[in-house]
Write an enzyme that holds these catalytic residues in place. Structure first.
Site, PDB file in Angstrom:
ATOM      1  N   PHE A 232       0.456  -1.110   0.384  1.00 47.63           N
ATOM      2  CA  PHE A 232       0.036   0.323  -0.143  1.00 47.63           C
ATOM      3  C   PHE A 232       1.110   1.471  -0.169  1.00 47.63           C
ATOM      4  O   PHE A 232      -0.185   2.477   0.486  1.00 47.63           O
ATOM      5  CB  PHE A 232      -1.301  -0.141   1.340  1.00 47.63           C
ATOM      6  CG  PHE A 232      -1.841  -1.285   0.988  1.00 47.63           C
ATOM      7  CD1 PHE A 232      -2.778  -1.032   0.222  1.00 47.63           C
ATOM      8  CD2 PHE A 232      -1.565  -2.402   1.787  1.00 47.63           C
ATOM      9  CE1 PHE A 232      -3.467  -2.491  -0.342  1.00 47.63           C
ATOM     10  CE2 PHE A 232      -2.113  -3.960   1.600  1.00 47.63           C
ATOM     11  CZ  PHE A 232      -3.642  -3.255   0.594  1.00 47.63           C
ATOM     12  N   THR A 458      -3.903  -7.279  -2.984  1.00 43.47           N
ATOM     13  CA  THR A 458      -5.276  -6.258  -3.914  1.00 43.47           C
ATOM     14  C   THR A 458      -6.143  -7.242  -4.608  1.00 43.47           C
ATOM     15  O   THR A 458      -7.451  -7.431  -4.664  1.00 43.47           O
ATOM     16  CB  THR A 458      -5.154  -5.434  -4.769  1.00 43.47           C
ATOM     17  OG1 THR A 458      -3.684  -5.937  -5.422  1.00 43.47           O
ATOM     18  CG2 THR A 458      -4.016  -4.659  -3.492  1.00 43.47           C
ATOM     19  N   ARG A 611     -16.036  -0.367 -14.005  1.00 42.32           N
ATOM     20  CA  ARG A 611     -16.576  -2.034 -13.543  1.00 42.32           C
ATOM     21  C   ARG A 611     -16.194  -2.871 -12.438  1.00 42.32           C
ATOM     22  O   ARG A 611     -15.085  -2.436 -12.250  1.00 42.32           O
ATOM     23  CB  ARG A 611     -16.444  -2.503 -15.345  1.00 42.32           C
ATOM     24  CG  ARG A 611     -16.394  -4.043 -15.244  1.00 42.32           C
ATOM     25  CD  ARG A 611     -16.086  -4.075 -16.475  1.00 42.32           C
ATOM     26  NE  ARG A 611     -16.340  -5.793 -16.287  1.00 42.32           N
ATOM     27  CZ  ARG A 611     -15.750  -7.151 -16.986  1.00 42.32           C
ATOM     28  NH1 ARG A 611     -14.389  -6.674 -17.830  1.00 42.32           N
ATOM     29  NH2 ARG A 611     -15.416  -8.095 -16.282  1.00 42.32           N
ATOM     30  N   GLN A 621     -11.336  -5.022  -0.882  1.00 41.70           N
ATOM     31  CA  GLN A 621     -10.846  -3.906  -0.952  1.00 41.70           C
ATOM     32  C   GLN A 621     -10.921  -2.413  -0.097  1.00 41.70           C
ATOM     33  O   GLN A 621     -10.576  -2.142   0.096  1.00 41.70           O
ATOM     34  CB  GLN A 621     -10.584  -4.043  -2.489  1.00 41.70           C
ATOM     35  CG  GLN A 621      -9.892  -2.769  -3.108  1.00 41.70           C
ATOM     36  CD  GLN A 621      -8.474  -3.115  -2.900  1.00 41.70           C
ATOM     37  OE1 GLN A 621      -7.248  -3.162  -2.302  1.00 41.70           O
ATOM     38  NE2 GLN A 621      -7.743  -3.832  -3.743  1.00 41.70           N
ATOM     39  N   GLY A 684     -10.383   1.739 -10.478  1.00 41.89           N
ATOM     40  CA  GLY A 684     -10.066   0.827  -9.376  1.00 41.89           C
ATOM     41  C   GLY A 684     -10.345   2.026  -8.568  1.00 41.89           C
ATOM     42  O   GLY A 684     -11.092   2.516  -7.865  1.00 41.89           O
ATOM     43  N   GLU A 687      -7.328   2.374  -3.427  1.00 35.86           N
ATOM     44  CA  GLU A 687      -7.356   4.017  -2.365  1.00 35.86           C
ATOM     45  C   GLU A 687      -8.337   4.660  -2.231  1.00 35.86           C
ATOM     46  O   GLU A 687      -9.083   5.072  -0.839  1.00 35.86           O
ATOM     47  CB  GLU A 687      -6.217   4.385  -2.613  1.00 35.86           C
ATOM     48  CG  GLU A 687      -5.224   3.684  -3.111  1.00 35.86           C
ATOM     49  CD  GLU A 687      -3.972   4.370  -3.630  1.00 35.86           C
ATOM     50  OE1 GLU A 687      -3.542   4.698  -3.177  1.00 35.86           O
ATOM     51  OE2 GLU A 687      -3.606   4.143  -4.599  1.00 35.86           O
TER      52      GLU A 687
END
Ligand code: MOS
Length: 720
Positions: A232, A458, A611, A621, A684, A687
């Site tokens: 990370f 991840t 998506r 996540q 994405g 984060e």
């Protein structure tokens, strides 16, 4: 198929992390760290260490290993033992090598160091008067900028002219990644060069850094990291352990393992910098923002290695005619700083989204209504519309799911508990990096999808197999994904929430290419479909009413396999649109009326992240990110003593949430594939889960208690 291909290996202990490698003849290294924060090492007496049982060798700045400073896409990476200057407490200054780890550790305790100490500056607050302008961000964009409406002479004027204005100062604490696997490396040399087993966020990048540091041809460095053990951002750069293991193994002519102790992970790696942030928001009576000012100060170590860009993303959240952001850095005698999940966005959103809550209170307006009023179709000062933005839908769905309509302006009482609801918006830029993927179709009806990129937990390994199967139009159990090895095509960095978009795009290109190769084989002279117009579907080639699986065809033409490498990277889409993931975080807290204990009792995140490839891994996540947000809000914070020592630099005193701190977490996605960003449609998710959560907690605490806490972590004593 398990929904996480690496899951069974991890939960049964069969996954081999860097430090799990044990090679014949291997020596063990233990790092010696400084016990002052600033000064020069005058002497290091290693006599006792050298004669201690099992000791093989001792290195120090007086007897250094041979390393150069590598300069890569991250800039210069500091390498240990090259000079006698100490700039932080806990800086690696020596390496003891012995036959066993315990012998190396015992001998390291006998090393006597004398220093010429100098005064240390370790407090961000004390150092703020010596702040410097921050350089441009990682992507080259300026961290200080101003946009003013025509006729407006300054942001101050715009704020003063606003009918409603709020202004406050916020601060966020220093955080450590505290990865499950302490940074470690096993290095071995043979006639082909160097092999290093070490958890990292991109094996080809690690191989490159090591090659530069050791002055080797990159092709003679082999970096292996199929399992990372948490990263990370904290394993983006090559670790001190890897540099030292590689250099020592070269000198000794035997394999070397170096592993940091848990306490050393707190100083000998890199942290998220503390920040101080001033936010001012001006608005019309209807809640439309007229002016936004966000000034941020980030602690940096003396080498100014990484600025936490806390005000940067504020430029993109809301529509406002007048906008000014600035970023300063304050050099301190603290350990290196680096990327940590949502670097900039996580602490920055605490300040901005707390300020938005304060503005909603000042306007007597619902916080969601205020945000909907200021929905931005494009980043201010930029004509490029968002490629896809469904944040308004996230607010609507989130409000319904969470029961936002039941929120009272001053919370509610439940027995001895004050209960409050809070929310905050979240953004994280959608980016992708260059990535290459090799796909091999084999005569046994299987396909191999490989890249040097890494899966730091991840789920990238599973994504490779899913997108690989989809792109090749075969079933997932026919696909063998491989990653985490610099011998594979350069997969780039698992960072910036980009791996699925980067690798996925490359997979689609590689798949199209390998299918072309297969079709060419099928229709070549003498092949089964000689001269015919061959097509491919469902794992089969077909023409003239006849079909063959790719395996049958390969066997027929006496080929064991056919391969292609596909590459992709950010391209001209960047000139056409702006790209971001969006979300909204909801939180319910309960504050005990007498003890002031704070409990999070409900959490919901609703995200527009394009998506979603793997629903379960994606949910996990996001849950992880949201929990990290609660951790930042209520638990984590390194306390730096005046002498530069971390007072709580270990897992006994650096607080992290445990299961009892975290209720069920609800995660919901609005799924709009963003194929303007990349052909996979993923924006994405790595984060954004951490973004906004701390503000949602603080806003809920305010709703419950009426107390506005403008720093994190929020402590019991803040609510007395
Ligand atoms: Mo992450 S902070 O993008 O490695």
């Amino acid at each position: 198929m398990p929904s996480r291909l690496d899951g069974p290996l991890k939960v049964t202990g069969r996954a081999k992390y860097g430090a799990d490698h044990n090679l014949p003849g291997m020596a063990h290294g233990y790092i010696v760290v400084s016990t002052i924060a600033h000064g020069e090492i005058r002497s290091m007496d290693v006599t006792a260490a050298r004669s201690a049982p099992g000791v093989v060798d001792v290195y120090s700045p007086f007897d250094p290993v041979d390393l150069r400073t590598p300069n890569t896409m991250f800039g210069e990476t500091w390498v240990p033992l090259q000079d006698k200057e100490v700039t932080y407490y806990g800086q690696p200054i020596g390496l003891v090598l012995a036959e066993t780890y315990e012998q190396a550790r015992d001998a390291a305790m006998t090393v006597e160091v004398t220093y010429h100490g100098r005064p240390a500056l370790t407090s961000l607050r004390d150092g703020i008067s010596s702040a410097e302008d921050a350089p441009p961000g990682f992507d080259g964009s300026p961290l200080t900028m101003e946009i003013l409406a025509p006729g407006v002479s300054s942001i101050e004027d715009a704020l003063r002219a606003s009918p409603v204005m709020v202004e406050a100062t916020y601060s966020t604490a220093t955080q450590n990644h505290a990865a499950m696997e302490p940074h470690s490396a096993v290095a071995a040399w043979d006639s082909d060069g160097l092999t290093v087993y070490s958890g990292n966020q991109g094996s080809n990048l690690q191989a490159m850094e090591l090659a530069l540091a050791l002055e080797l041809d990159p092709s003679s460095v082999h970096a292996v990291n199929p399992f990372v053990g948490g990263a990370f951002g904290g394993k983006g750069r090559t670790s001190v352990a890897a540099f030292l293991a590689a250099a020592a193994a070269r000198v000794l002519g035997r394999p070397v393992k170096v592993a940091l102790s848990r306490e050393q992970v707190f100083t000998a790696t890199a942290t998220r910098a503390a920040t101080i942030q001033k936010v001012a928001l001006g608005a019309a009576a209807d809640g439309s923002l007229t002016a936004i000012r966000h000034d941020a100060w980030s602690a940096v170590p003396m080498d100014r290695s990484f600025v936490e860009p806390a005000s940067h993303s504020t430029r993109e959240y809301y529509t406002a005619q007048n906008l000014a952001i600035s970023q300063k850095m304050v050099p301190l005698n603290i350990p290196p700083t680096t990327f940590m999940r949502a670097p900039g966005e996580a602490p920055g959103s605490f300040a901005l989204e707390s300020a938005m809550d304060e503005l909603a209170v000042a306007l007597n307006m619902d916080p969601i209504e205020l945000r909907l009023r200021n929905h931005s179709p494009a980043p201010p000062g930029n004509d490029l519309l968002w490629s896809s933005k469904h944040l308004d839908e996230c607010y609507r769905i989130g409000a319904n799911r969470f029961g936002w309509a039941n929120r009272a302006p001053r919370g509610r009482i439940d027995g001895d508990w004050q209960v409050g609801l809070g929310m905050a918006g979240a953004m994280f830029p959608a980016i992708r990096f260059p990535a290459s993927i090799e796909i091999t179709l084999r005569d046994d009806e299987t396909a191999v999808v490989s890249t040097s990129g890494s899966d730091p937990g991840t789920g990238l390994l599973t994504v490779l197999s899913q997108v690989g199967a989809e792109s090749l139009d075969i079933s997932q159990d026919q696909v063998t994904p491989r990653l985490g090895d610099s011998a594979f095509p350069a997969g780039g960095m698992s960072g910036g929430s980009s791996a699925t978009a980067s690798a996925g795009s490359a997979i689609m290109i590689a798949a199209a290419q390998v299918i072309d190769e297969l079709v060419a084989l099928a229709s070549a002279p003498g092949a089964p479909f000689d001269g015919l117009d061959v097509s491919y579907a469902d794992g089969h080639v077909l023409a003239a009413g006849r079909t063959m699986t790719f395996g049958e065809l390969l066997r027929e033409v006496h080929r064991s396999s056919v391969s292609a490498i596909g590459s992709s990277g950010p391209g001209e889409e960047r000139t056409k649109h702006s790209f971001s993931s969006f979300g909204v975080q909801f939180c319910e807290v309960r504050v005990h009326s007498w003890t002031r204990e704070i409990r999070v009792s409900r959490m919901l995140g609703v995200f527009d992240a394009g998506r979603i490839i793997n629903a379960q891994a994606a949910r996990s996540q996001l849950m992880g990110g949201m929990i990290w947000g609660v951790s930042a809000a209520l638990h984590e914070g390194l306390e730096i003593d005046a002498n530069g020592r971390f007072a709580n630099g270990d897992l006994a005193s650096y607080l992290l949430p445990v299961n009892a701190d975290i209720p069920d977490v609800d995660v919901h996605f609005v799924e709009y594939p963003d194929t303007l960003h990349n052909s996979v449609g993923a924006k994405g998710i790595g984060e954004i889960g951490a973004v906004g959560m701390a503000a949602a907690v603080a806003n809920a605490v305010h709703n419950a208690t009426g107390i506005r806490v403008r720093h994190i972590p929020i402590m019991i004593e803040d609510l007395l």
